[in-house]
Scaffold this motif. Structure first.
Motif, PDB file in Angstrom:
ATOM      1  N   MET A   1       0.843  -1.194   0.000  1.00  0.00           N
ATOM      2  CA  MET A   1       0.000   0.000   0.000  1.00  0.00           C
ATOM      3  C   MET A   1       0.878   1.243   0.000  1.00  0.00           C
ATOM      4  O   MET A   1       1.916   1.278   0.646  1.00  0.00           O
ATOM      5  N   GLU A   2       0.437   2.260  -0.719  1.00  0.00           N
ATOM      6  CA  GLU A   2       1.166   3.524  -0.722  1.00  0.00           C
ATOM      7  C   GLU A   2       0.312   4.598  -0.070  1.00  0.00           C
ATOM      8  O   GLU A   2      -0.879   4.724  -0.330  1.00  0.00           O
ATOM      9  N   LEU A   3       0.919   5.360   0.797  1.00  0.00           N
ATOM     10  CA  LEU A   3       0.236   6.443   1.497  1.00  0.00           C
ATOM     11  C   LEU A   3       0.926   7.741   1.139  1.00  0.00           C
ATOM     12  O   LEU A   3       2.131   7.887   1.316  1.00  0.00           O
ATOM     13  N   SER A   4       0.169   8.692   0.589  1.00  0.00           N
ATOM     14  CA  SER A   4       0.730   9.991   0.230  1.00  0.00           C
ATOM     15  C   SER A   4       0.289  11.010   1.252  1.00  0.00           C
ATOM     16  O   SER A   4      -0.880  11.052   1.632  1.00  0.00           O
ATOM     17  N   LEU A   5       1.223  11.835   1.735  1.00  0.00           N
ATOM     18  CA  LEU A   5       0.951  12.726   2.849  1.00  0.00           C
ATOM     19  C   LEU A   5       0.961  14.187   2.451  1.00  0.00           C
ATOM     20  O   LEU A   5       1.872  14.646   1.783  1.00  0.00           O
ATOM     21  N   SER A   6      -0.038  14.923   2.935  1.00  0.00           N
ATOM     22  CA  SER A   6      -0.071  16.378   2.730  1.00  0.00           C
ATOM     23  C   SER A   6      -0.973  17.007   3.768  1.00  0.00           C
ATOM     24  O   SER A   6      -1.939  16.408   4.195  1.00  0.00           O
ATOM     25  N   SER A   7      -0.666  18.224   4.195  1.00  0.00           N
ATOM     26  CA  SER A   7      -1.534  18.917   5.142  1.00  0.00           C
ATOM     27  C   SER A   7      -1.148  20.364   5.251  1.00  0.00           C
ATOM     28  O   SER A   7      -0.103  20.795   4.814  1.00  0.00           O
ATOM     29  N   SER A   8      -2.028  21.132   5.905  1.00  0.00           N
ATOM     30  CA  SER A   8      -1.691  22.511   6.235  1.00  0.00           C
ATOM     31  C   SER A   8      -0.861  22.516   7.491  1.00  0.00           C
ATOM     32  O   SER A   8      -0.903  21.579   8.281  1.00  0.00           O
ATOM     33  N   PRO A   9      -0.064  23.584   7.742  1.00  0.00           N
ATOM     34  CA  PRO A   9       0.772  23.626   8.938  1.00  0.00           C
ATOM     35  C   PRO A   9      -0.068  23.569  10.210  1.00  0.00           C
ATOM     36  O   PRO A   9      -1.182  24.039  10.259  1.00  0.00           O
ATOM     37  N   SER A  10       0.513  22.986  11.255  1.00  0.00           N
ATOM     38  CA  SER A  10      -0.145  22.969  12.555  1.00  0.00           C
ATOM     39  C   SER A  10       0.896  23.192  13.632  1.00  0.00           C
ATOM     40  O   SER A  10       2.009  22.710  13.532  1.00  0.00           O
ATOM     41  N   ARG A  11       0.537  23.956  14.643  1.00  0.00           N
ATOM     42  CA  ARG A  11       1.427  24.296  15.751  1.00  0.00           C
ATOM     43  C   ARG A  11       2.614  25.121  15.270  1.00  0.00           C
ATOM     44  O   ARG A  11       2.823  25.382  14.107  1.00  0.00           O
ATOM     45  N   VAL A  12       3.443  25.520  16.249  1.00  0.00           N
ATOM     46  CA  VAL A  12       4.505  26.460  15.927  1.00  0.00           C
ATOM     47  C   VAL A  12       5.589  25.820  15.080  1.00  0.00           C
ATOM     48  O   VAL A  12       6.120  26.438  14.169  1.00  0.00           O
ATOM     49  N   ILE A  13       5.932  24.539  15.340  1.00  0.00           N
ATOM     50  CA  ILE A  13       6.980  23.904  14.554  1.00  0.00           C
ATOM     51  C   ILE A  13       6.502  23.674  13.131  1.00  0.00           C
ATOM     52  O   ILE A  13       7.194  23.961  12.167  1.00  0.00           O
ATOM     53  N   ALA A  14       5.289  23.143  13.002  1.00  0.00           N
ATOM     54  CA  ALA A  14       4.789  22.841  11.670  1.00  0.00           C
ATOM     55  C   ALA A  14       4.640  24.097  10.829  1.00  0.00           C
ATOM     56  O   ALA A  14       4.660  24.030   9.611  1.00  0.00           O
ATOM     57  N   SER A  15       4.463  25.246  11.441  1.00  0.00           N
ATOM     58  CA  SER A  15       4.341  26.470  10.663  1.00  0.00           C
ATOM     59  C   SER A  15       5.661  26.821   9.997  1.00  0.00           C
ATOM     60  O   SER A  15       5.700  27.584   9.040  1.00  0.00           O
ATOM     61  N   ARG A  16       6.762  26.244  10.515  1.00  0.00           N
ATOM     62  CA  ARG A  16       8.059  26.482   9.895  1.00  0.00           C
ATOM     63  C   ARG A  16       8.458  25.338   8.976  1.00  0.00           C
ATOM     64  O   ARG A  16       9.149  25.531   8.003  1.00  0.00           O
ATOM     65  N   LEU A  17       8.031  24.127   9.337  1.00  0.00           N
ATOM     66  CA  LEU A  17       8.359  22.946   8.556  1.00  0.00           C
ATOM     67  C   LEU A  17       7.064  22.209   8.257  1.00  0.00           C
ATOM     68  O   LEU A  17       6.673  21.336   9.001  1.00  0.00           O
TER      69      LEU A  17
ATOM     70  N   GLU B   1       3.556  -6.531   1.620  1.00  0.00           N
ATOM     71  CA  GLU B   1       4.524  -6.840   2.662  1.00  0.00           C
ATOM     72  C   GLU B   1       5.141  -5.591   3.277  1.00  0.00           C
ATOM     73  O   GLU B   1       5.843  -5.665   4.279  1.00  0.00           O
ATOM     74  N   GLU B   2       4.910  -4.431   2.651  1.00  0.00           N
ATOM     75  CA  GLU B   2       5.473  -3.202   3.203  1.00  0.00           C
ATOM     76  C   GLU B   2       4.564  -2.020   2.917  1.00  0.00           C
ATOM     77  O   GLU B   2       3.752  -2.042   1.984  1.00  0.00           O
TER      78      GLU B   2
END
Length: 267
Positions: free
Chosen positions: A1-17, A135-136
């Motif tokens: 299975m493949e999982l693709s990740l995306s989101s808007s920033p959250s919290r102070v760290i995520a707003s930078r990274l 298997e992965e």
């Protein structure tokens, strides 16, 4: 299975990274042997449960990568890297690779940093139903490193975070990473050294990490080896080394460990 990740920033760290997070291509649940009258309802319930578990895992994965990438970025590098992570059914990390992106120019320093962060991270367990017949698990995670524009108070906090990561890497490369480990946990190292960096006292405790408590083993032999190795270190080489008004350096460092940490062992 493949999982693709995306989101808007959250919290102070995520707003930078910002670590993007989009749930995609969830498993279709086939092969149910239930009667036709109840199959749709059961399938809907199963799919909803799968989506909920996948979303929870993705949120934990994202938060962990954001935290670690932020702490590891000591050079304040800027750019985007598409990271591809593979985790097997035993929840062991098997691969950390960079996926080419036709819209992004390669940045070797960022690619190297992303691989390091990936191999150093202790990911939460992947829900077993997310593997399906595979298997992965393959996770595609775009890591975004935006320019940092922060007030002095946050700059100081960032400096402490970066230093803690660098000190943890120091103890890993100089001590823990040289020891064979067959479990997952964290070593809490407390030390006292003189102005020349010679260790006078060292105490090592081993504890589980929240993400993988099930994989922890209290290894007294490892604890003893690490304590002995710690006493042989020259801490003047450690980032952030400094002495107090008595001419002593006192501190503590947390070092996470796992069989795969530090680099590929299967390739």
């Amino acid at each position: 299975m493949e999982l693709s990740l995306s989101s808007s920033p959250s919290r102070v760290i995520a707003s930078r990274l910002a670590l993007p997070l989009i749930l995609a291509s969830l498993l279709s649940l086939a092969g149910c042997q239930t009667p036709k009258s109840t199959a749709p309802a059961l399938q809907t319930t199963a799919e909803a449960s799968l989506q909920q578990n996948a979303r929870a895992f993705s949120d934990q994965f994202r938060a962990l990568m954001v935290r670690n990438a932020f702490a590891a970025n000591s050079q304040a590098l800027v750019g985007t890297v598409d990271l591809v992570v593979k985790i097997d059914r035993q929840n062991e990390l098997r691969s950390c690779e960079i996926q080419p992106n036709a819209h992004l120019a390669p940045v070797p320093a960022l690619e190297s940093l992303a691989r390091q962060v990936c191999w150093d991270s202790l990911f939460p367990k992947v829900p077993v139903e997310m593997y399906g017949t595979e298997e992965e698990m393959v996770i595609v995670a775009p890591l975004v490193f935006p320019p940092l524009d922060e007030p002095e108070s946050e700059r100081q906090w960032r400096a402490r975070t970066v230093q803690a990561y660098a000190q943890s890497r120091f103890f890993w490369t100089q001590a823990l990473g040289k020891q064979p480990v067959d479990s997952i946990g964290k070593a809490h190292v407390r030390f006292v050294a003189n102005a020349q960096g010679q260790v006078q006292e060292c105490l090592v405790n081993l504890d589980p990490v929240a993400e993988r408590r099930d994989a922890f083993k209290l290894d007294s032999n490892l604890q003893a080896r690490l304590t002995a190795q710690c006493k042989q270190l020259n801490l003047r080489q450690m980032p952030g080394f400094k002495v107090d008004d008595k001419g002593l350096a006192r501190g503590s460092v947390l070092v996470e460990y796992a069989p795969w940490k530090g680099g590929p062992k299967y390739n």
